[in-house]
Motif scaffolding. Structure first.
Motif, short mmCIF file in Angstrom:
data_model
loop_
_atom_site.label_atom_id
_atom_site.label_comp_id
_atom_site.label_asym_id
_atom_site.label_seq_id
_atom_site.Cartn_x
_atom_site.Cartn_y
_atom_site.Cartn_z
N PHE A 177 -2.30 -5.38 -4.47
CA PHE A 177 -1.36 -5.10 -5.33
C PHE A 177 0.31 -4.29 -4.25
CE2 PHE A 177 -0.32 0.00 -5.91
CZ PHE A 177 0.07 -0.18 -6.79
N ASN A 178 -0.52 -3.90 -3.10
CA ASN A 178 0.46 -3.75 -1.43
C ASN A 178 1.60 -4.32 -1.69
OD1 ASN A 178 -0.88 -0.62 -1.47
ND2 ASN A 178 -1.92 -1.63 0.21
N LYS A 179 1.52 -5.70 -1.42
CA LYS A 179 1.96 -6.80 -1.29
C LYS A 179 3.28 -7.44 -2.74
CE LYS A 179 -1.78 -9.43 1.67
NZ LYS A 179 -2.07 -10.91 1.17
N ASP A 180 2.13 -6.85 -4.16
CA ASP A 180 3.55 -6.62 -4.91
C ASP A 180 4.76 -5.44 -5.11
OD1 ASP A 180 1.56 -8.87 -5.09
OD2 ASP A 180 0.63 -7.87 -7.28
N VAL A 181 3.54 -4.66 -4.20
CA VAL A 181 5.03 -3.56 -4.55
C VAL A 181 5.79 -3.62 -3.17
CG1 VAL A 181 4.92 -1.23 -3.86
CG2 VAL A 181 3.70 -1.81 -5.57
N ILE A 182 5.30 -4.20 -1.92
CA ILE A 182 7.20 -4.58 -1.13
C ILE A 182 7.62 -5.34 -1.48
CG2 ILE A 182 7.07 -5.51 0.75
CD1 ILE A 182 4.22 -4.36 1.99
N MET A 183 6.91 -6.72 -2.81
CA MET A 183 8.33 -7.50 -2.48
C MET A 183 8.95 -7.35 -4.28
SD MET A 183 7.82 -9.99 -0.74
CE MET A 183 8.90 -11.70 -2.40
N GLU A 184 8.57 -6.27 -4.96
CA GLU A 184 9.15 -5.32 -6.01
C GLU A 184 10.21 -4.90 -5.74
OE1 GLU A 184 5.86 -4.13 -7.98
OE2 GLU A 184 5.50 -5.70 -8.73
N SER A 185 10.30 -4.20 -3.89
CA SER A 185 11.01 -3.36 -3.05
C SER A 185 12.06 -4.37 -2.23
CB SER A 185 10.71 -2.07 -2.25
OG SER A 185 9.73 -1.62 -2.93
N ARG A 186 12.13 -5.67 -2.51
CA ARG A 186 13.49 -6.55 -2.90
C ARG A 186 13.12 -6.55 -1.07
NH1 ARG A 186 17.26 -8.22 -5.46
NH2 ARG A 186 18.59 -8.93 -3.44
N GLY A 187 11.65 -6.74 -0.63
CA GLY A 187 11.11 -6.54 1.72
C GLY A 187 11.61 -7.48 1.60
#
Length: 231
Positions: A41-51
């Motif tokens: 979930f943490n990885k997905d959130v970072i990527m969804e924030s254009r990390g």
């Protein structure tokens, strides 16, 4: 929100955010009912924030600082000597802001990383660690490769010029970059991208960075003694 801190161009905030994301994507709390699910979930959130795009821009900016010698003075261990007010003045000047209100930076020292963790190369390492952690999740491997593969190849080419003369910090960066690229290379959709990027990028970059890197190491050696060899 943490991804946005990597766009502030304020080294301590960049480093603090990256270190936090590194922990969030590597180890879940013992009390978490589903540790793997929490990490994903943490990885997905970072990527969804254009990390990936934010980290790629950060890596390129820090890499340019190293090559141009603009990362600031170094201490006896080769780490950047951090002066909050001078750093803020430099960041504001880069953004075209010449008049700004000076503030007391004491509060920042409470929760921010130490000076040794805010140099250009230290921040490169923090960003690569986050990307390597996220790259173990297959669904993000193509997006990460699109964003950061060119700069990772630049890093590899850059330090390859030094052979065994890399410092301990640079060796750590090489290992993180190699781990990241290994994970990305396992995705079949990235094979052509790797092939094209290697042909186009590494050769061009080698000639550009060679003199800058050797000059930087000569300066470090003169002030600090010879760097340690890579393990």
């Amino acid at each position: 929100a943490m991804v946005e801190f990597t766009r502030t161009r304020i080294p301590r905030k960049e480093a603090a955010a990256l270190r936090a994301m590194g922990h969030m994507t590597f180890m879940a709390p013992n009390s978490a009912p589903n540790p793997r699910g929490m990490l994903n979930f943490n990885k997905d959130v970072i990527m969804e924030s254009r990390g990936a795009e934010a980290f790629a821009a950060l890596l390129q900016r820090k890499l340019n600082m190293v090559l141009t010698g603009s990362e600031g003075p170094l201490d006896d261990k080769g780490a950047k000597i951090y002066d909050p007010k001078k750093a803020m003045a430099a960041e504001m000047a880069e953004l075209g802001i010449v008049d700004y209100q000076e503030v007391d930076f004491t509060y920042e020292r409470l929760d921010m990383p130490p000076e040794s963790e805010v140099g250009a190369l230290a921040i490169v390492g923090h960003a690569l660690r986050v990307l390597r952690n996220i790259s173990t999740r297959k669904r993000h491997q193509v997006a990460i490769a699109k964003a950061v593969l060119p700069v990772c190849l630049q890093l590899s080419s850059m330090f390859a010029q030094l052979g065994t003369k890399v410092t301990e910090q640079e060796a750590d960066i090489l290992n993180l970059s190699a781990g990241l690229m290994h994970n990305l290379a396992t995705h079949p959709d990235n094979r052509t991208r790797f092939y094209k990027a290697e042909l186009r990028g590494a050769t061009e970059y080698t000639a550009t960075c060679r003199d800058s890197l050797h000059s930087r190491h000569a300066t470090l050696k003169a002030h600090n003694g010879p760097p340690s060899s890579a393990p």
